[in-house]
Design a protein around this motif. Structure first.
Motif, mmCIF file in Angstrom:
data_model
loop_
_atom_site.group_PDB
_atom_site.id
_atom_site.type_symbol
_atom_site.label_atom_id
_atom_site.label_comp_id
_atom_site.label_asym_id
_atom_site.label_seq_id
_atom_site.Cartn_x
_atom_site.Cartn_y
_atom_site.Cartn_z
ATOM 1 N N ILE A 162 0.835 -1.206 0.000
ATOM 2 C CA ILE A 162 0.000 0.000 0.000
ATOM 3 C C ILE A 162 0.871 1.257 0.000
ATOM 4 C CG2 ILE A 162 -1.642 1.341 1.386
ATOM 5 C CD1 ILE A 162 -2.803 -1.411 2.304
ATOM 6 N N GLU A 163 1.940 1.233 0.799
ATOM 7 C CA GLU A 163 2.849 2.377 0.857
ATOM 8 C C GLU A 163 3.539 2.605 -0.494
ATOM 9 O OE1 GLU A 163 4.838 5.586 2.789
ATOM 10 O OE2 GLU A 163 3.058 4.407 3.288
ATOM 11 N N ILE A 164 3.926 1.523 -1.146
ATOM 12 C CA ILE A 164 4.554 1.644 -2.473
ATOM 13 C C ILE A 164 3.590 2.298 -3.452
ATOM 14 C CG2 ILE A 164 5.422 0.366 -4.464
ATOM 15 C CD1 ILE A 164 6.459 -1.762 -2.451
ATOM 16 N N GLN A 165 2.364 1.794 -3.503
ATOM 17 C CA GLN A 165 1.396 2.340 -4.461
ATOM 18 C C GLN A 165 1.075 3.809 -4.168
ATOM 19 O OE1 GLN A 165 1.088 1.011 -7.086
ATOM 20 N NE2 GLN A 165 0.156 -1.013 -7.162
ATOM 21 N N GLY A 199 4.295 14.904 -17.763
ATOM 22 C CA GLY A 199 3.130 14.955 -16.890
ATOM 23 C C GLY A 199 2.329 13.678 -16.820
ATOM 24 N N THR A 200 2.806 12.622 -17.453
ATOM 25 C CA THR A 200 2.075 11.346 -17.429
ATOM 26 C C THR A 200 2.407 10.569 -16.158
ATOM 27 O OG1 THR A 200 3.858 10.339 -18.723
ATOM 28 C CG2 THR A 200 1.952 11.157 -19.926
ATOM 29 N N PRO A 201 1.435 9.852 -15.601
ATOM 30 C CA PRO A 201 1.684 9.107 -14.363
ATOM 31 C C PRO A 201 2.560 7.871 -14.587
ATOM 32 C CG PRO A 201 -0.528 8.677 -15.167
ATOM 33 C CD PRO A 201 0.043 9.759 -16.044
ATOM 34 N N VAL A 202 3.178 7.450 -13.504
ATOM 35 C CA VAL A 202 3.966 6.216 -13.496
ATOM 36 C C VAL A 202 3.227 5.228 -12.598
ATOM 37 C CG1 VAL A 202 6.225 5.206 -13.045
ATOM 38 C CG2 VAL A 202 6.054 7.594 -13.731
ATOM 39 N N ALA A 203 3.290 3.943 -12.908
ATOM 40 C CA ALA A 203 2.536 2.952 -12.124
ATOM 41 C C ALA A 203 3.367 1.698 -11.881
ATOM 42 C CB ALA A 203 1.240 2.588 -12.845
ATOM 43 N N MET A 204 2.997 0.992 -10.820
ATOM 44 C CA MET A 204 3.580 -0.322 -10.529
ATOM 45 C C MET A 204 2.437 -1.302 -10.315
ATOM 46 S SD MET A 204 6.868 0.361 -8.014
ATOM 47 C CE MET A 204 7.874 -1.001 -8.630
ATOM 48 N N HIS A 205 2.693 -2.570 -10.570
ATOM 49 C CA HIS A 205 1.754 -3.627 -10.194
ATOM 50 C C HIS A 205 2.469 -4.555 -9.223
ATOM 51 C CE1 HIS A 205 3.712 -4.840 -13.976
ATOM 52 N NE2 HIS A 205 3.632 -6.086 -13.542
ATOM 53 N N ILE A 206 1.739 -4.978 -8.185
ATOM 54 C CA ILE A 206 2.343 -5.656 -7.044
ATOM 55 C C ILE A 206 1.589 -6.939 -6.730
ATOM 56 C CG2 ILE A 206 2.940 -5.441 -4.591
ATOM 57 C CD1 ILE A 206 3.013 -2.388 -5.008
ATOM 58 N N GLY A 207 2.317 -7.960 -6.335
ATOM 59 C CA GLY A 207 1.718 -9.202 -5.858
ATOM 60 C C GLY A 207 2.497 -9.733 -4.672
ATOM 61 N N PHE A 208 1.803 -10.388 -3.760
ATOM 62 C CA PHE A 208 2.500 -11.033 -2.639
ATOM 63 C C PHE A 208 1.756 -12.284 -2.209
ATOM 64 C CE2 PHE A 208 -0.385 -8.018 -0.636
ATOM 65 C CZ PHE A 208 -0.830 -8.643 0.528
ATOM 66 N N HIS A 209 2.508 -13.194 -1.615
ATOM 67 C CA HIS A 209 1.951 -14.483 -1.186
ATOM 68 C C HIS A 209 2.784 -14.988 -0.016
ATOM 69 C CE1 HIS A 209 0.094 -18.452 -1.375
ATOM 70 N NE2 HIS A 209 1.291 -18.994 -1.465
ATOM 71 N N SER A 210 2.135 -15.648 0.928
ATOM 72 C CA SER A 210 2.829 -16.147 2.117
ATOM 73 C C SER A 210 2.880 -17.665 2.119
ATOM 74 C CB SER A 210 2.132 -15.642 3.380
ATOM 75 O OG SER A 210 0.777 -16.079 3.393
ATOM 76 N N GLY A 211 3.922 -18.199 2.732
ATOM 77 C CA GLY A 211 4.075 -19.648 2.830
ATOM 78 C C GLY A 211 5.501 -20.028 3.140
ATOM 79 N N GLN A 212 5.777 -21.314 3.084
ATOM 80 C CA GLN A 212 7.120 -21.825 3.349
ATOM 81 C C GLN A 212 8.066 -21.407 2.221
ATOM 82 O OE1 GLN A 212 8.325 -24.736 5.846
ATOM 83 N NE2 GLN A 212 7.103 -23.221 6.923
ATOM 84 N N ALA A 213 9.216 -20.849 2.593
ATOM 85 C CA ALA A 213 10.210 -20.435 1.610
ATOM 86 C C ALA A 213 11.599 -20.824 2.105
ATOM 87 C CB ALA A 213 10.144 -18.927 1.372
ATOM 88 N N ILE A 214 12.498 -21.042 1.167
ATOM 89 C CA ILE A 214 13.874 -21.428 1.475
ATOM 90 C C ILE A 214 14.768 -20.205 1.326
ATOM 91 C CG2 ILE A 214 15.808 -22.931 0.863
ATOM 92 C CD1 ILE A 214 13.672 -24.786 -0.463
ATOM 93 N N ALA A 259 -1.636 -2.307 -13.825
ATOM 94 C CA ALA A 259 -1.005 -1.095 -13.287
ATOM 95 C C ALA A 259 -1.836 -0.516 -12.148
ATOM 96 C CB ALA A 259 -0.847 -0.073 -14.402
ATOM 97 N N GLY A 260 -1.172 -0.238 -11.030
ATOM 98 C CA GLY A 260 -1.843 0.350 -9.883
ATOM 99 C C GLY A 260 -2.553 -0.633 -8.974
ATOM 100 N N GLN A 261 -2.459 -1.917 -9.275
ATOM 101 C CA GLN A 261 -3.154 -2.923 -8.464
ATOM 102 C C GLN A 261 -2.200 -3.684 -7.546
ATOM 103 O OE1 GLN A 261 -5.267 -5.258 -11.548
ATOM 104 N NE2 GLN A 261 -7.172 -4.506 -10.644
#
Length: 295
Positions: free
Chosen positions: A75-78, A89-104, A127-129
């Protein structure tokens, strides 16, 4: 460093349309914007207890101890990225995903299924999600969980079952939550295939079937015009798709419709019908597969 396995929330933040930025703005300005956006993303990750694992081109990968911290960082990134503009003057955007679980964790890098699913969440986001999984949404605190909305389920390659997808609403978009109409329940897809006296049912539990002359196939087709690995049927969300990978092609007849010829092509199975391998049904109706779709 000895590798360790533990529960983490993995986040990817990717700049949307970065290739277009270079094309429109030129290398110098585009690179400066990309670097600035990545700095915003990395700072937000660190501010919420995350560890920046690496940057991959125009993307940041970070690991968090909890799903809440990953969601807050996203949320802070967006919020920060939404304020950025190019010299035009055009906007810049990012799209973000995250997932939790066992990781090495190994040599400062992170591996495992959790990482792969997080990357797929990012790919689904526009974009923006911000997208996350149903599993991770269930781990969020009630306050953050209220900021999510169901985006239905998606089929992920290599996964037997669909993964529920949720969007995390950020900024002033909370009104969208109350405006969303209830999503209709999805009927689990099923298709019954009959070959000779044998019937096979495909569903969410069994979502892949191979067909061909080779004995290693799930359904062995005793027709010399069929290829050794002639075709496969796989589930994609609420549908089953027939995929021809043969030399001579496949002839499919959906009840009430003209026969269709597939040559290295795909067809969504629907209703009832029959499949002939390597030739039209009329040429030899003995070695066929009959299908009936439900749902």
């Amino acid at each position: 460093m000895v590798s360790t396995t533990r529960n983490l929330a993995i986040l990817f933040a990717d700049i949307s349309g970065s290739t277009k930025l270079y094309e429109l703005l030129g290398n110098d300005e585009a690179r400066a914007i990309v670097d600035h956006c990545l700095t915003i993303a990395k700072r937000a990750c660190e501010d919420f207890g995350g560890r920046v694992v690496k940057t991959i081109g125009d993307e940041v990968m970070a690991a968090f101890p909890t799903a809440d911290s990953a969601a807050q960082a996203a949320i802070e990134i967006q919020t920060g990225i939404s304020k950025q503009r190019t010299s035009r003057g055009t906007p810049v955007a990012m799209h973000i995903g995250f997932h939790s679980g066992q990781a090495i964790e190994d040599e400062n890098d992170v591996f495992g299924d959790c990482v792969n699913v997080a990357a797929r969440m990012t790919a689904f986001a526009s974009a923006g999600q911000i997208f996350t999984s149903a599993h991770t949404t269930a781990e969020l605190s009630p306050v953050l969980r209220q900021r999510t909305r169901d985006q239905d389920a998606q089929t992920l390659k290599g996964k037997e079952r669909d993964i529920g997808l949720f969007e995390v609403i950020w900024g002033d978009a909370e009104d969208e939550l109350t405006a969303m109409s209830p999503r209709l329940a999805r009927t689990p897809p099923k298709v019954t295939l009959t070959h000779a006296a044998r019937a096979i049912e495909l569903s969410e539990e069994r979502s892949l079937l191979t067909l061909g002359r080779d004995a290693r196939n799930d359904v062995v087709i005793a027709d010399r015009k069929a290829s050794r690995m002639h075709a496969r049927i796989e589930r994609r969300r609420d549908k089953f798709v027939f995929i021809d990978q043969s030399s001579n092609g496949t002839w499919v007849t959906v009840e009430g419709e003209p026969e269709i010829t597939l040559r290295r092509e795909e067809l969504i199975l629907r209703g009832r019908g029959q499949i002939s391998f390597g030739h039209a049904f009329a040429d030899d109706p003995t070695e066929i597969v009959v299908f009936t779709c439900q749902g």
